[in-house]
Design a protein around this motif. Structure first.
Motif, short mmCIF file in Angstrom:
data_model
loop_
_atom_site.label_atom_id
_atom_site.label_comp_id
_atom_site.label_asym_id
_atom_site.label_seq_id
_atom_site.Cartn_x
_atom_site.Cartn_y
_atom_site.Cartn_z
N ALA A 66 -50.28 -8.18 46.32
CA ALA A 66 -48.85 -7.72 45.85
C ALA A 66 -47.95 -9.08 45.95
CB ALA A 66 -48.44 -6.72 46.69
N LEU A 67 -47.89 -9.79 46.97
CA LEU A 67 -47.30 -10.94 47.49
C LEU A 67 -47.39 -12.13 46.27
CD1 LEU A 67 -46.68 -12.21 50.82
CD2 LEU A 67 -46.26 -13.57 48.86
N VAL A 68 -48.67 -12.33 45.86
CA VAL A 68 -48.81 -13.50 44.89
C VAL A 68 -48.56 -12.86 43.47
CG1 VAL A 68 -50.89 -14.37 43.68
CG2 VAL A 68 -51.01 -14.50 46.20
N PHE A 69 -48.55 -11.44 43.11
CA PHE A 69 -48.16 -11.17 42.00
C PHE A 69 -46.66 -11.35 41.76
CE2 PHE A 69 -45.96 -7.11 39.90
CZ PHE A 69 -46.31 -7.45 38.82
N LEU A 70 -45.79 -11.04 42.93
CA LEU A 70 -44.27 -10.96 43.09
C LEU A 70 -43.93 -12.48 43.05
CD1 LEU A 70 -43.41 -8.45 45.61
CD2 LEU A 70 -42.96 -8.35 43.07
N TYR A 71 -44.76 -13.34 43.36
CA TYR A 71 -44.36 -14.78 43.30
C TYR A 71 -44.70 -15.24 41.95
CZ TYR A 71 -45.06 -19.65 44.65
OH TYR A 71 -44.83 -21.34 44.64
N LEU A 72 -45.77 -14.96 41.30
CA LEU A 72 -46.15 -15.35 39.96
C LEU A 72 -45.13 -14.85 39.15
CD1 LEU A 72 -49.94 -15.16 39.99
CD2 LEU A 72 -48.52 -17.04 40.03
N GLU A 73 -44.38 -13.69 39.34
CA GLU A 73 -43.36 -13.14 38.61
C GLU A 73 -41.90 -13.68 38.79
OE1 GLU A 73 -43.23 -10.15 36.17
OE2 GLU A 73 -45.16 -10.93 36.32
N ASP A 74 -41.99 -14.98 39.31
CA ASP A 74 -40.93 -15.73 39.75
C ASP A 74 -39.80 -15.10 40.58
OD1 ASP A 74 -41.82 -18.11 38.54
OD2 ASP A 74 -41.12 -17.52 36.32
N LYS A 75 -40.20 -14.14 41.47
CA LYS A 75 -39.44 -13.69 42.32
C LYS A 75 -39.10 -14.44 43.49
CE LYS A 75 -39.05 -9.93 39.95
NZ LYS A 75 -37.79 -9.77 39.11
#
Length: 176
Positions: free
Chosen positions: A134-143
């Motif tokens: 989840a953390l990587v996903f949000l990071y890749l979403e430029d959050k």
């Protein structure tokens, strides 16, 4: 006020709420699709998870107070739903892998190198724990780390530390 007037007002409020929800869901549905892709291996599972997340979003929508952006709230509900179902599915029979599903993409749209990189990334991500994914996903979403922390319910410092550890872990997985 008569009973019919009360029912009419309640019906109007429900329709307004439903319209607001559908509008926001349509605007941000890519968030849900990306979460589904991260936590599923085939199209049927993806569709099932999308439906389950949508149901959970609808159930929780009347309680959405607007303290955060709708998209941030949507990330949180989507990820929590996916993680909960993912943990339950670990106890069930595994389904067909996404590589065996035939996609209808024309040759000019297909980039083999990019497709291979995405497969490697998704395979590496599947080796991470639920929260790390989840953390990587949000990071890749430029959050930014503040938004990541708010969405996952952790501190910003914790999000930064975890992300650095995950980056090192992914380097190890991708470059053995």
């Amino acid at each position: 006020m008569t009973t019919n007037q009360k029912i009419s007002i309640k019906t109007d409020l429900t329709k307004d709420l439903e319209h607001q929800f559908v509008t926001e869901l349509e605007r941000h549905q890519n968030i849900v699709h990306k979460v589904c892709t991260l936590y599923t291996n085939d199209r049927d599972s993806h569709n099932d998870l999308f439906q389950e997340i949508t149901i959970q979003l609808w159930k929780a929508y009347p309680k959405f107070r607007g303290d955060s952006k709708f998209s941030t709230w949507m990330y949180r509900v989507s990820l929590n739903t996916a993680i909960t179902l993912y943990r339950k599915s670990k106890r069930s029979v595994q389904t067909q892998d996404y590589e065996s599903v035939i996609f209808k993409i024309t040759a000019d749209q297909y980039d083999d190198a990019q497709e291979q990189q995405l497969k490697l990334l998704y395979n590496a991500l599947k080796q991470l724990g639920d929260i790390d994914k989840a953390l990587v996903f949000l990071y890749l979403e430029d959050k930014n780390y503040s938004e990541i922390a708010e969405t996952l319910g952790i501190t910003e410092v914790n999000a930064r530390v975890k992300m650095n550890r995950i980056k090192n872990k992914l380097r190890t997985i991708l470059n053995p």
